[in-house]
Every structure is written in C-alpha cells, then in structure tokens.
Design a protein around this motif. Structure first.
Motif, PDB file in Angstrom:
ATOM      1  N   GLU A   3       0.837  -1.208   0.000  1.00 55.12           N
ATOM      2  CA  GLU A   3       0.000   0.000   0.000  1.00 55.12           C
ATOM      3  C   GLU A   3       0.866   1.250   0.000  1.00 55.12           C
ATOM      4  N   GLN A   4       1.924   1.225   0.802  1.00 59.60           N
ATOM      5  CA  GLN A   4       2.812   2.388   0.876  1.00 59.60           C
ATOM      6  C   GLN A   4       3.667   2.509  -0.382  1.00 59.60           C
ATOM      7  N   PHE A   5       4.164   1.391  -0.872  1.00 60.12           N
ATOM      8  CA  PHE A   5       4.991   1.429  -2.077  1.00 60.12           C
ATOM      9  C   PHE A   5       4.209   1.901  -3.295  1.00 60.12           C
ATOM     10  N   LEU A   6       2.979   1.446  -3.424  1.00 61.66           N
ATOM     11  CA  LEU A   6       2.190   1.784  -4.615  1.00 61.66           C
ATOM     12  C   LEU A   6       1.726   3.237  -4.608  1.00 61.66           C
ATOM     13  N   ARG A   7       1.841   3.905  -3.475  1.00 62.21           N
ATOM     14  CA  ARG A   7       1.572   5.345  -3.444  1.00 62.21           C
ATOM     15  C   ARG A   7       2.746   6.138  -4.027  1.00 62.21           C
ATOM     16  N   ARG A   8       3.933   5.526  -3.998  1.00 60.86           N
ATOM     17  CA  ARG A   8       5.142   6.239  -4.428  1.00 60.86           C
ATOM     18  C   ARG A   8       5.700   5.777  -5.766  1.00 60.86           C
ATOM     19  N   GLN A  64      -3.452  -9.941  -5.067  1.00 61.31           N
ATOM     20  CA  GLN A  64      -4.652  -9.176  -4.742  1.00 61.31           C
ATOM     21  C   GLN A  64      -4.411  -7.670  -4.827  1.00 61.31           C
ATOM     22  N   MET A  65      -3.160  -7.272  -4.705  1.00 59.55           N
ATOM     23  CA  MET A  65      -2.788  -5.856  -4.813  1.00 59.55           C
ATOM     24  C   MET A  65      -2.446  -5.469  -6.248  1.00 59.55           C
ATOM     25  N   GLY A  66      -2.586  -6.433  -7.166  1.00 54.15           N
ATOM     26  CA  GLY A  66      -2.334  -6.151  -8.576  1.00 54.15           C
ATOM     27  C   GLY A  66      -0.918  -6.403  -9.032  1.00 54.15           C
ATOM     28  N   MET A  67      -0.077  -7.006  -8.184  1.00 54.12           N
ATOM     29  CA  MET A  67       1.310  -7.257  -8.562  1.00 54.12           C
ATOM     30  C   MET A  67       1.398  -8.377  -9.595  1.00 54.12           C
ATOM     31  N   THR A  68       2.320  -8.221 -10.533  1.00 52.98           N
ATOM     32  CA  THR A  68       2.373  -9.175 -11.651  1.00 52.98           C
ATOM     33  C   THR A  68       3.767  -9.723 -11.936  1.00 52.98           C
ATOM     34  N   VAL A  69       4.784  -9.341 -11.162  1.00 56.79           N
ATOM     35  CA  VAL A  69       6.142  -9.851 -11.392  1.00 56.79           C
ATOM     36  C   VAL A  69       6.663 -10.487 -10.113  1.00 56.79           C
ATOM     37  N   PHE A  70       7.095 -11.754 -10.239  1.00 56.70           N
ATOM     38  CA  PHE A  70       7.547 -12.509  -9.072  1.00 56.70           C
ATOM     39  C   PHE A  70       8.809 -13.285  -9.406  1.00 56.70           C
ATOM     40  N   ASP A  71       9.783 -13.245  -8.496  1.00 56.62           N
ATOM     41  CA  ASP A  71      10.982 -14.073  -8.611  1.00 56.62           C
ATOM     42  C   ASP A  71      10.686 -15.436  -7.994  1.00 56.62           C
ATOM     43  N   SER A  72      11.297 -16.459  -8.564  1.00 53.98           N
ATOM     44  CA  SER A  72      11.161 -17.795  -7.979  1.00 53.98           C
ATOM     45  C   SER A  72      12.327 -18.654  -8.444  1.00 53.98           C
TER      46      SER A  72
END
Length: 305
Positions: free
Chosen positions: A194-199, A225-233
């Motif tokens: 929430e804080q990161f997506l404001r900036r 759920q926050m709309g993130m679409t890139v993940f490391d694995s």
C-alpha cells in the motif's frame, strides 16, 4: 468480486540464487545444460549467475564461462547479479541482457552481505548502474531484508522506502522487494505494498519471497490481490542467502506455476518441461528438491512403477 491479474511474469533465479549456497559443485556443462532446459520451458527471464568475487561465492566462480556458453533463446532475457565495477566489466564482456544490482534495507545485513554501510553502497551501485545503462543494458535492483532482518529484526518501512527511492533515482527499471529470511505474512505484504504503490508505479515493482515458514505462496497471493504481476522464484525451491542465517529456499517456480495456472492466471510456462528441468538439477545436486510439485510428481511416479 476479487479481481486478480490475467497474467504474470515469473523470473527464474535458480541458476544464481538457487545454486549460490549449494555445497555440491555443479560443472559448467551441467549448469549450461540446465539453463538451456529452462530456456525451453516458456520462461521469459532467467538469472544465470552472479559476477561476484569467487572467494565469497565459490559455487558461482565459473560465472563468465557459464554466461558465454548458454544458448540464447530469442524472447528470453538473460541476467546476472553484479556487485561492483569489476563484476560489471566481466558481465558486459559476457554480453548479458540485464544487469542486477543489490543491497539491503537493513544496515547490519548490508554490512554482512556487501561489507559496506548503506550510504557507502549507494555511490558504488550508482557507478555500476550508470555504466550499464550507457552500454545499453537494462538494470534491475534487488533490495534484501525488506520484511525483516536476521540481525536487526523488524525493518522500518521508512528506511525501506528511503533506500528504494535512491535506487530508482540511479535509473533502475525495476525493484525486486525481498523477504530474505521468509518472515513476511500476507497482511504485512499488503500493508507494505500500500505504501509502495503510493510512491512507485506497480509495473516497476517485483516480489521475491522465501519459503522459510511455508508462507511464500500465501504472500504471493496477497501481492496478487494488490495487482502485482512480477515474481521471482527458483525451480524446486532451491536457494538461500549465505549471509542470512536460517534462510531457506525461494518460493518454487513449479509451485508458483501450478498455483496461478489453477487460478486461471497465465504464465506461458510449460509445467512438464519445468519438472524435467527440476529432475535434472535434482540429480546433479544429489538431493531431493522440496517443492510441493516435485514431491507430488515423484510420489506419483513411484506409485506408477
């Protein structure tokens, strides 16, 4: 109704983050063969090695040879971790597509991992980013201990944001937020995002979860759920930080692929090819990979036989 992304990008870090802490020495030929197998799975991004001093990470001492021996598949980005100017010189000679720089959000882990304070790390990375961009390479940033530090415990989110701002000011195109020791929980993930997506724009951020406490997939779902679409694995759940006591493997690429595919989220990754690549490296390491998908696959194979 909950709206989740229709597709995500999975960035495979197994050849670097997965192997860097392994005691078993994997030959150049086997590393190259494994990366070539990964290239055929549909993955669009593979972090192939790290150009660090071999004294610190002996498992990746063959970085240049591996990077220059793999087959480059069109449409796949091949990346490497670079700590400083010397490492960048070798990475540029290897002509990799993307350079990754890294540091920690916590002072104590940064000192252990990089042997410098956070403020002393900034100018080193700034030089690396500037030269890499001048050479036409994209640059990614990794930020460790975002959700907790093995030496300091909780990390102030304002400190995380401060370091992130500095990295973006240098010119990185994406920042991967790392749960280095696997202490994050889904509520914490969403609160931080929430804080990161404001900036910062959502498409400039990625998540890098470790499964130390079995919460990596739950944390990933919270990020979706926050709309993130890139993940490391990392395939099979390989991995762990040499400078973070108790850190276990990354979230497993095969588990990530299964989960999101079952949810109707596209990855373009072929699951059977993933499992074959996992079996290959499992045999070379002479140990069982602990991803859920691999355990199920091996149990089914033993039942069939």
């Amino acid at each position: 109704m909950l709206i989740l992304p229709k597709a995500i990008t999975v960035k495979e870090v197994g050849p670097r983050d997965g192997l860097q802490n392994e005691k078993t020495v994997i030959s150049v030929e086997d590393k190259v063969a494994w990366i070539n197998m990964l290239s055929e799975t549909g993955l669009s991004y593979i972090e192939v090695t790290s150009f660090v001093n071999p004294k610190w990470i002996p498992a990746l001492a063959d970085c240049y040879e591996v990077a220059t021996s793999i087959d480059r598949k069109p449409g796949v980005t091949y990346a490497a971790l670079v700590p400083n100017q010397k490492g960048l010189e070798k990475a540029l000679l290897a002509d990799l597509d993307e350079i990754s720089v890294f540091m920690s959000a916590s002072e104590a882990h940064n000192l252990k991992n990089i042997n410098k304070s956070i403020d002393d790390t900034f100018p080193v990375l700034e030089g690396v980013v500037k030269e890499a961009l001048a050479e036409g390479k994209s640059v990614r940033g990794y930020l460790s201990t975002v959700f907790g530090c093995p030496y300091e415990g909780e990390v102030d989110v304002n400190q995380v944001l401060r370091v992130s701002e500095k990295l973006f000011e240098m010119g990185i195109s994406e920042l991967s937020l790392g749960d280095t020791i696997g202490v994050a929980n889904p509520r914490q993930v969403q609160t931080l995002l929430e804080q990161f997506l404001r900036r910062f724009p959502q498409d400039k951020l990625a998540l890098h979860f470790h499964d130390t406490r079995g919460l990596a997939l739950a944390n990933m779902y919270a990020a979706l759920q926050m709309g993130m679409t890139v993940f490391d694995s990392s395939l099979g759940g390989l991995g762990g930080c040499p400078y973070a006591p108790g850190a276990s493997g990354n979230v497993a690429t095969d588990d990530v692929n299964y989960m999101v595919n079952q949810m109707g989220i596209e990855t373009n990754i072929h699951n059977e090819k993933l499992l074959k690549a996992a079996q290959f490296i499992e045999q070379r390491l002479n140990k069982k990979l602990m991803s859920h998908s691999m355990l199920v696959h091996e149990n089914n194979c033993s039942l069939d036989s």
